[in-house]
Design an enzyme around this catalytic site. Sequence first.
Site, PDB file in Angstrom:
ATOM      1  N   ILE A 122     -70.789-112.291  12.537  1.00 13.83           N
ATOM      2  CA  ILE A 122     -71.436-112.653  13.784  1.00 13.83           C
ATOM      3  C   ILE A 122     -70.662-113.816  14.393  1.00 13.83           C
ATOM      4  O   ILE A 122     -70.084-114.612  13.665  1.00 13.83           O
ATOM      5  CB  ILE A 122     -72.912-113.096  13.584  1.00 13.83           C
ATOM      6  CG1 ILE A 122     -73.289-113.110  12.103  1.00 13.83           C
ATOM      7  CG2 ILE A 122     -73.861-112.243  14.376  1.00 13.83           C
ATOM      8  CD1 ILE A 122     -74.657-113.683  11.816  1.00 13.83           C
ATOM      9  N   LYS A 123     -70.710-113.876  15.692  1.00 11.31           N
ATOM     10  CA  LYS A 123     -70.033-114.990  16.360  1.00 11.31           C
ATOM     11  C   LYS A 123     -70.743-116.296  16.028  1.00 11.31           C
ATOM     12  O   LYS A 123     -71.916-116.310  15.678  1.00 11.31           O
ATOM     13  CB  LYS A 123     -70.057-114.765  17.882  1.00 11.31           C
ATOM     14  CG  LYS A 123     -69.193-113.600  18.316  1.00 11.31           C
ATOM     15  CD  LYS A 123     -67.797-114.068  18.627  1.00 11.31           C
ATOM     16  CE  LYS A 123     -67.030-113.052  19.417  1.00 11.31           C
ATOM     17  NZ  LYS A 123     -66.157-112.166  18.813  1.00 11.31           N
ATOM     18  N   GLY A 124     -70.025-117.365  16.124  1.00 21.03           N
ATOM     19  CA  GLY A 124     -70.593-118.654  15.778  1.00 21.03           C
ATOM     20  C   GLY A 124     -69.755-119.250  14.682  1.00 21.03           C
ATOM     21  O   GLY A 124     -68.702-118.730  14.344  1.00 21.03           O
ATOM     22  N   ASN A 178     -75.465-115.575  21.724  1.00 23.24           N
ATOM     23  CA  ASN A 178     -74.521-116.637  22.077  1.00 23.24           C
ATOM     24  C   ASN A 178     -75.081-117.543  23.164  1.00 23.24           C
ATOM     25  O   ASN A 178     -74.980-118.773  23.078  1.00 23.24           O
ATOM     26  CB  ASN A 178     -73.190-116.026  22.542  1.00 23.24           C
ATOM     27  CG  ASN A 178     -72.431-115.434  21.371  1.00 23.24           C
ATOM     28  OD1 ASN A 178     -72.671-115.812  20.218  1.00 23.24           O
ATOM     29  ND2 ASN A 178     -71.534-114.506  21.641  1.00 23.24           N
TER      30      ASN A 178
END
Lengths: 148, 235
Positions: free
Chosen positions: B125-127, B92
């Site tokens: 996944i983050k994003g 991140n």
Amino acid sequence: MPPTRHMTGDVFRGYLLDAFFNLAGMLTGQSILLVGMMTEAVVTPWLSDRDLALQNVRYVMNAAGSLHEDFHPSPDGFIAQRARQVLAESIDLLERILAHEGRHGLLEAIGDGTFGLMKRPADAGRGLDGVARKAPGYFNPAIDILEA
Amino acid sequence: MSIVRPYGDTTGDGMVQVSFTLPLPHSKVAEGAAAQLAAKMGIDPALVVHAKPMGPDFTFFVVYGRVNHLVDTSTVQVVERDYPLLAPKEVNLAIRKGLRRRLVVVGGCIGTDAHTVGIDAILNIKGFVVNLGAQVSVPQLVARAREEKADAVLVSQVVTQRDAHIANTKEMSAAFRESYPAAARPLMVVGGPRFDESMADELGVDRVFARGTTPGEVASYLTHQLVTGRAAVAS
């Protein structure tokens, strides 16, 4: 059969796991058994995989086919608790389906991923080009027999 | 350099086990045929320890024996990880500092494949992730990637019937190469349990991930390719 994600590629372990699922089927007196293949998630099952899978079922049926008569899980045991939990979750799921507004409640529920988080919207998916509208003189004797 | 042979019970015994089916009714000839096949595979002596008829026309064999081949580990070719493995926080941070916007990833299962468990886990996944889910057609995937201005496209292929995973991936990579100029094309990543990691060039994709890949590895790879690696080249 166990969910595919439990099949690791270790076909020997997979064969044992399939046997345990077959045993669970016998213990609970199932009349229909979906037979697991040791090479699931590895290759499209070979002739020998299918033969081994059926041997697995036959062995468990012969060895423990009547075990359901003696199988009485303890009322407060793990199995009974798990059964209550699954039943409660099933009722929740039915209520979530009912909560879908509009006339096509079930189809909308299928569309927005209520089942297994898999979204199958009514306006997406594949295969529509292979579907034909029934002609006025459409005749299918099999359907008539099944619906009689 | 290290020369090895299979280990059964003692060092250097070279013992292997194989199983296969021959389209022959069970007979002494069939067992002899199994032994001959094993010998041609380099198993000598070959012990046909199990032969079972499957219907009138087929026999299933289990063979044990000593294989006369050696393996030289110095000539083994593998794809080693060529990017640093980052924790989610590091991913991140790298994206925020390096890209100054969200990383856009479009993914799904193409063809008739409906096994989304893997891609769902990887895309968790983050994003900014657009997961198109199961049975996405290649034109749909390309259209959505363009619409979202995707930095990367992630495709999962589990079904391998008649090499569908190979054909689908080649179709996908060809479609993206046709639809985009080379410099603007999103990074193409394909994954699935039956892929060979060394096949990226043949499949026309940037990276192939095989069985056992973790979301962290994919996120680290994307970050390396699209953010940190690219910045390093630019500076």
